[in-house]
Design a protein around this motif. Structure first.
Motif, PDB file in Angstrom:
ATOM      1  N   UNK A 142       0.956  -0.995   0.102  1.00 40.28           N
ATOM      2  CA  UNK A 142      -0.026   0.116  -0.012  1.00 40.28           C
ATOM      3  C   UNK A 142       0.904   1.195   0.156  1.00 40.28           C
ATOM      4  N   UNK A 143       0.701   2.372  -0.913  1.00 39.33           N
ATOM      5  CA  UNK A 143       1.349   3.157  -0.975  1.00 39.33           C
ATOM      6  C   UNK A 143       0.909   4.704  -0.278  1.00 39.33           C
ATOM      7  N   UNK A 144      -0.404   4.864  -0.257  1.00 43.93           N
ATOM      8  CA  UNK A 144      -0.897   6.107   0.347  1.00 43.93           C
ATOM      9  C   UNK A 144      -2.202   5.658   1.157  1.00 43.93           C
ATOM     10  N   UNK A 145      -2.368   6.688   1.926  1.00 39.65           N
ATOM     11  CA  UNK A 145      -3.689   6.369   2.734  1.00 39.65           C
ATOM     12  C   UNK A 145      -4.523   7.059   2.141  1.00 39.65           C
ATOM     13  N   UNK A 146      -6.101   6.995   2.261  1.00 43.11           N
ATOM     14  CA  UNK A 146      -7.040   7.407   1.600  1.00 43.11           C
ATOM     15  C   UNK A 146      -7.087   8.976   1.384  1.00 43.11           C
ATOM     16  N   UNK A 147      -6.357   9.722   2.147  1.00 42.46           N
ATOM     17  CA  UNK A 147      -6.323  11.218   1.893  1.00 42.46           C
ATOM     18  C   UNK A 147      -5.096  11.523   0.912  1.00 42.46           C
ATOM     19  N   UNK A 148      -4.272  10.461   0.641  1.00 39.20           N
ATOM     20  CA  UNK A 148      -3.316  10.706  -0.609  1.00 39.20           C
ATOM     21  C   UNK A 148      -2.089  10.754   0.064  1.00 39.20           C
ATOM     22  N   UNK A 149      -1.747  10.918   1.379  1.00 41.61           N
ATOM     23  CA  UNK A 149      -0.507  11.252   2.147  1.00 41.61           C
ATOM     24  C   UNK A 149      -0.007   9.619   2.064  1.00 41.61           C
ATOM     25  N   UNK A 150       1.370   9.750   1.906  1.00 35.84           N
ATOM     26  CA  UNK A 150       2.160   8.682   1.886  1.00 35.84           C
ATOM     27  C   UNK A 150       2.240   7.772   3.123  1.00 35.84           C
ATOM     28  N   UNK A 151       2.560   6.393   2.878  1.00 30.52           N
ATOM     29  CA  UNK A 151       2.730   5.520   4.327  1.00 30.52           C
ATOM     30  C   UNK A 151       4.331   5.456   4.100  1.00 30.52           C
ATOM     31  N   UNK A 152       4.641   4.515   5.346  1.00 33.92           N
ATOM     32  CA  UNK A 152       6.063   4.453   5.587  1.00 33.92           C
ATOM     33  C   UNK A 152       6.717   3.607   4.700  1.00 33.92           C
ATOM     34  N   UNK A 153       5.891   2.754   4.007  1.00 33.06           N
ATOM     35  CA  UNK A 153       6.514   1.794   3.057  1.00 33.06           C
ATOM     36  C   UNK A 153       7.181   2.510   1.886  1.00 33.06           C
ATOM     37  N   UNK A 154       6.235   3.743   1.350  1.00 35.00           N
ATOM     38  CA  UNK A 154       7.044   4.430   0.388  1.00 35.00           C
ATOM     39  C   UNK A 154       8.149   5.232   1.057  1.00 35.00           C
ATOM     40  N   UNK A 155       8.340   5.902   2.216  1.00 33.62           N
ATOM     41  CA  UNK A 155       9.416   6.144   2.636  1.00 33.62           C
ATOM     42  C   UNK A 155      10.639   5.211   2.747  1.00 33.62           C
ATOM     43  N   UNK A 156      10.196   3.914   3.216  1.00 33.12           N
ATOM     44  CA  UNK A 156      11.305   2.997   3.075  1.00 33.12           C
ATOM     45  C   UNK A 156      12.005   2.949   2.023  1.00 33.12           C
ATOM     46  N   UNK A 157      11.277   2.870   0.854  1.00 36.32           N
ATOM     47  CA  UNK A 157      11.854   2.475  -0.469  1.00 36.32           C
ATOM     48  C   UNK A 157      12.756   3.972  -0.707  1.00 36.32           C
ATOM     49  N   UNK A 158      12.342   5.130  -0.416  1.00 37.19           N
ATOM     50  CA  UNK A 158      12.990   6.370  -0.705  1.00 37.19           C
ATOM     51  C   UNK A 158      14.206   6.295   0.128  1.00 37.19           C
ATOM     52  N   UNK A 159      14.390   5.855   1.415  1.00 40.99           N
ATOM     53  CA  UNK A 159      15.478   5.965   2.502  1.00 40.99           C
ATOM     54  C   UNK A 159      16.280   4.910   2.097  1.00 40.99           C
ATOM     55  N   UNK A 160      15.733   3.506   1.570  1.00 43.03           N
ATOM     56  CA  UNK A 160      16.743   2.556   1.040  1.00 43.03           C
ATOM     57  C   UNK A 160      17.708   3.280  -0.459  1.00 43.03           C
ATOM     58  N   UNK A 161      16.901   3.854  -1.243  1.00 41.44           N
ATOM     59  CA  UNK A 161      17.535   4.272  -2.148  1.00 41.44           C
ATOM     60  C   UNK A 161      18.729   5.292  -2.006  1.00 41.44           C
TER      61      UNK A 161
END
Length: 617
Positions: A354-373
Motif C-alpha cells: 500500500x502506497x498512500x492513505x485514503x487522503x493521499x498522504x504517503x505511508x511508511x512503506x514508500x518512505x522506506x523505499x526512498x530511504x533505501x535508495x
C-alpha cells in the motif's frame, strides 16, 4: 596470517599428489572430525571419488599420523610443527584477517521511534547492530552505521498533541528527557483510548459490549497507575482532551503540517524529537554504541525523494487500486527466479504494498523505499543491512520486491534483512503506548547493582566495563533467530558462560605474563604439548578461521562460542599446572607461549565484540 589455512593447503597438496586429485578440491571438502580422538582434520574420500581402500602416503611435515576410518581419511597434526609455525608468526593482531576486496557497507540498526525510552527489545537490536559494525570493520570493510529517525508518523504526532495540551513544557532539571517524553506519550495515548472506547460503548451491540467494557476497565486501571507518576500532567491532558471535539483531527493536522514542512511545526517536532534522541544517546553510550548518522524521515519527505518514488510507483505496471487506495501488486510480477534472487520464501503470498492513505498522504512503506535508495546512493554502498525484528519480515520482503519492480534490482539483491527474535525479562509484559516497558536504563542499572555487589571487596575494578560485557554477551551469545530471556544473575556469572567470565579468563592470562620479567622464546619442550595444552594449541590455530566465518556470515555467536570454549580449556588447565613456577625451563617456555596465545586471542576476540579486556577483576 591464517596459519591453519596454510597447513590445510599443504596437507591438501600432499594428499592430492598421492591420490591424483587437485589439492584445492581436497581443501574445500576438508572437515573437522566430530570427536577429538579421531584426529584434527578429516577428508571424506567419497567426495574425492576415491576408493577408501586405496593406499596413500601423506608427506606433509604438519602431519603426525593418519588413518582411514570408514569413508574418512583422518589426520592428526604434528604439535611441534604447528607450535613453531603458530608462535613464530603470531603478532598483536593475530587472527583479525582482512578481506581481499573490502566492501562499502551500510548497517542501519536500533532506529527506535523517538517517543519513549529505549526498552529491552531495542537493546537486542542495538547490540546486534553495533556488533555487526565492529565485526565487519575488523574484517576490513568500510562500514557506516545509521539510525533512522521515524519522526513523521502518528506516534510522534500523538506525543506532540499531548505536549500541546500541556503548553509545550520543558523537562525538569535532572530528568532524563526520553523518560519524560515517554510518560507524556503514554498518558496521552491511554486518555485517548479510554475516550474512544467510551464513545464506542454508546453504539456497541450487546455481543461486544462486555468485551469493550472489560478493556476500558483495564485501561482505567492503567490510567490510575500512570497518573501517580505525574498527577498534574495527567489531569491537564485529560481535561484538555475532554474539551477537544476532534482529537484525531488535531493529530492528523500535526502529521500533515509537519509533512508539508510548516516552519512552526518543524521547529516544535524537531525540538522534542531531539530531546528523546538525546536520551537515546545517553543510554547507548553506556554500552559504547554510537552512530555515524541519524537520518530523519522528514528530511526524505521534504527533499522530494518520497514524491519521486511515489510518482515512479504510480506509473508502474504493478500499480493497482487496493481497498480504496493506491498499491503495488507484487505477486503477479515477482516470478520464481526473482524470488530466489531476493531470498523470498517459495510459496509465500506477498501482500500488495500500500502506497498512500485514503487522503493521499504517503505511508511508511514508500518512505522506506526512498530511504533505501538514499542509503545505497549517498555513499555508493554495495550492501545495506537492516537490523529489524522478525515481525517485519514481510514488509522487508515487500521492500525488496518493490525496489526490484521500480528499477533497482541490484539494490534489492544487496538489501539484507538481519532478523532477530524477541528478548524478555522473566515475568514481564511490555507496551510502550501504555507506558509499560522495561527500559534499557533499568536493565543497565539492575546489572550494575549485581556487579557492584560481586566486586565490592575488589578495589580498582572497572565496573562499567564488566556491566557492558555482561549485557553484550547475553545478547550476542545467542543466535539472532532464537528468543532470549534476560536473567540478570546468569549474565553476571563470573564462573562460566558470560562476558565477565571471558574477562576474568583474560585477567588470568594477562597477569601470568605480567609477572614474567623475561622474553618469551621458542626454546620449548614439544613433548609437553599434551592433553589440555594440545587442545589449547589447536584452538588457537583455529581463531583466524573462526573470526572469518563469524564476520562473513554475520554470526557473532560463532565467535562467542569459540571464545567460551577456549576459556574453558584454559581455565581447566590453569587449575592443574604451574606456568611461571614450573622448574623445567623448556616446559615453562612451552606454557608461557600458550598463555601468550590465549591472551592475544581473547583480547582480539573481545575487541571485535565490543568488550574490553580488563587487567584486573
Amino acid at each position: 596470517m591464517d596459519i591453519l589455512a596454510k597447513i590445510k593447503l599443504d596437507i591438501s597438496s600432499c594428499i592430492g599428489e598421492s591420490l591424483g586429485v587437485p589439492g584445492d578440491y581436497i581443501y574445500k571438502v576438508m572437515q573437522y572430525p566430530p570427536k577429538e580422538e579421531m584426529g584434527d582434520l578429516a577428508i571424506p574420500l567419497p567426495a574425492l571419488k576415491v576408493n577408501p581402500q586405496k593406499e596413500l602416503e601423506v608427506r606433509s611435515k604438519f602431519v603426525k599420523s593418519y588413518n582411514v576410518s570408514g569413508p574418512f581419511l583422518n589426520v592428526k597434526l604434528n604439535e611441534r610443527e604447528v607450535f613453531i609455525e603458530l608462535f613464530s608468526s603470531m603478532n598483536r593482531d593475530y587472527g583479525l584477517e582482512k578481506v581481499e576486496r573490502p566492501k562499502k557497507i551500510i548497517i542501519e540498526h536500533t532506529s527506535a521511534n523517538p517517543i519513549h525510552p529505549l526498552h529491552i527489545g531495542h537493546l537486542r537490536n542495538a547490540i546486534i547492530g553495533d556488533t555487526l559494525v565492529r565485526l565487519s570493520k575488523a574484517r576490513g570493510h568500510d562500514v557506516i552505521s545509521r539510525f533512522y529517525v521515524n519522526d513523521s508518523g502518528r506516534q510522534v504526532a500523538l506525543l506532540i498533541y499531548g505536549l500541546s495540551k500541556l503548553g509545550y513544557p520543558e523537562p525538569a532539571q535532572g530528568v532524563k528527557k526520553d523518560i519524560w517524553a515517554g510518560l507524556i506519550y503514554a498518558m496521552t495515548n491511554i486518555i485517548l483510548e479510554i475516550r474512544s472506547l467510551t464513545d464506542q460503548l454508546k453504539l456497541a451491540q450487546e455481543s461486544e459490549y462486555r468485551e469493550k467494557i472489560t478493556k476500558r476497565d483495564e485501561l482505567v486501571g492503567l490510567a490510575s497507575e500512570i497518573r501517580s507518576k505525574n498527577q498534574e500532567y495527567f489531569d491537564r491532558i485529560a481535561e484538555a482532551v475532554k474539551n477537544d471535539p476532534d482529537p484525531e483531527g488535531k493529530i492528523n493536522e500535526i502529521i500533515k503540517r509537519y509533512e508539508d514542512g510548516d516552519p512552526e511545526m518543524k521547529a516544535v517536532v524537531r525540538k522534542y524529537v531531539n530531546y528523546v534522541l538525546e536520551g537515546f544517546r545517553e543510554s547507548l553510550e553506556k554500552l559504547g554504541i554510537t552512530f555515524d548518522y541519524f537520518d530523519y524521515e522528514s528530511d526524505i519527505l521534504w527533499s522530494g525523494e518520497v514524491k519521486s518514488v511515489l510518482r515512479s510507483a504510480l506509473s508502474s505496471k504493478a500499480r493497482i487500486e487496493y481497498k480504496g487506495t493506491e498499491a503495488l501488486e507484487l505477486n503477479k510480477y515477482v516470478d520464481e527466479e526473482i524470488r530466489r534472487e531476493l531470498r523470498i520464501p517459495e510459496g509465500l503470498e506477498i501482500p500488495p504494498l500500500v502506497l498512500t492513505r485514503s487522503d493521499g498522504t504517503t505511508l511508511y512503506t514508500v518512505r522506506d523505499i526512498a530511504y533505501t535508495i538514499r542509503k545505497f546512493i549517498s555513499t555508493n554502498a554495495e550492501q545495506v543491512i537492516n537490523v529489524i525484528a522478525e515481525q517485519q519480515s514481510v514488509p522487508q520482503i515487500q521492500l525488496r520486491a518493490a525496489l526490484y519492480l521500480l528499477g533497482y534490482p541490484e539494490m534489492a539483491k544487496n538489501l539484507i534483512h538481519y532478523s532477530y527474535s524477541m528478548v524478555t525479562l522473566p515475568g514481564t509484559t511490555m507496551s510502550g503506548r501504555l507506558g509499560r516497558y522495561i527500559s534499557l536504563d533499568e536493565i543497565y542499572d539492575k546489572v550494575m547493582l549485581t556487579v557492584l555487589e560481586k566486586t565490592k571487596d575488589r578495589g580498582g575494578v572497572n565496573v562499567a566495563e564488566i556491566v557492558n560485557s555482561a549485557i553484550r554477551y547475553a545478547i550476542i551469545s545467542v543466535s539472532a533467530n532464537r528468543p532470549i530471556t534476560f536473567n540478570v544473575s546468569k549474565v553476571t556469572n563470573f564462573e562460566q558462560n558470560s562476558g565477565p567470565y571471558l574477562q576474568y579468563t583474560y585477567v588470568r592470562a594477562y597477569n601470568i605474563l605480567a609477572k614474567y620479567p623475561h622474553e618469551i622464546n621458542l626454546n620449548v619442550d614439544y613433548t609437553d604439548v599434551v592433553m589440555e595444552k594440545r587442545k589449547i594449541l589447536m584452538a588457537l590455530l583455529k581463531f583466524p578461521e573462526v573470526f572469518k566465518v563469524s564476520a562473513d556470515s554475520l554470526q557473532p555467536e560463532t565467535l562467542v562460542s569459540y571464545l567460551r570454549s577456549l576459556a574453558d580449556s584454559f581455565n581447566s588447565w590453569y587449575d592443574k599446572e604451574r606456568v611461571i613456577q614450573e622448574p623445567d625451563e623448556r616446559k615453562r617456555m612451552t606454557r608461557l607461549n600458550l598463555v601468550k596465545g590465549v591472551e592475544t586471542v581473547i583480547r582480539n576476540g573481545l575487541q571485535v565484540l565490543g568488550i574490553s579486556s580488563l587487567t584486573k577483576m
